[in-house]
Design an enzyme around this catalytic site. Sequence first.
Site, mmCIF file in Angstrom:
data_model
loop_
_atom_site.group_PDB
_atom_site.id
_atom_site.type_symbol
_atom_site.label_atom_id
_atom_site.label_comp_id
_atom_site.label_asym_id
_atom_site.label_seq_id
_atom_site.Cartn_x
_atom_site.Cartn_y
_atom_site.Cartn_z
ATOM 1 N N CYS A 55 0.838 -1.207 0.000
ATOM 2 C CA CYS A 55 0.000 0.000 0.000
ATOM 3 C C CYS A 55 0.872 1.257 0.000
ATOM 4 O O CYS A 55 1.576 1.521 0.977
ATOM 5 C CB CYS A 55 -0.914 -0.040 1.221
ATOM 6 S SG CYS A 55 -1.794 1.477 1.570
ATOM 7 N N CYS A 74 0.113 3.732 2.802
ATOM 8 C CA CYS A 74 0.587 3.176 4.079
ATOM 9 C C CYS A 74 2.078 3.442 4.250
ATOM 10 O O CYS A 74 2.522 3.832 5.341
ATOM 11 C CB CYS A 74 0.336 1.671 4.139
ATOM 12 S SG CYS A 74 -1.394 1.185 4.088
#
Length: 155
Positions: free
Chosen positions: A80, A83
């Site tokens: 991600c 993230c």
Amino acid sequence: MLALLPVQVRLRRYPVLIACLHCQTLNRVPQARLQDDPNCGQCKQPLLSGEPFELTDENFAAVVGKTELPVVVDVWAPWCGPCRMMAPQFEQAARELKGQALFVKLNSDDNPKTSVRYRIRSIPTVLLFRGGEEYSRQSGAMPARDLVRWVQQVR
């Protein structure tokens, strides 16, 4: 009697219970010593290092459910982009709130049971636990200053 007092009152009057991130032993830490880098009485590892600690399905409930300090959980995944972008911001917020909250990370890919239990539908998602119960959540990446402000407002 102790369980009936609000968390903020208990934190002022009584030692704070903190589950060790390494061995899950419960430690009683006087509130005045929270900023003094207390160590676990069992394994001697730091209880509040100011750095996020990676939790798993196996130790999540033991740490989050038994720690009286607010616990901030970053649910993330290695693939991600947002993230990975938020990781240094989360680390900075952990350093700023050292002794006031416990910051942990949970890889949603490696720990599906906990991710499903808390209905994680998008990542990154930040969860705030108080007294072992989810108190608030925020989805999406955010800068450290916003994360610190959010934790201070809802804790």
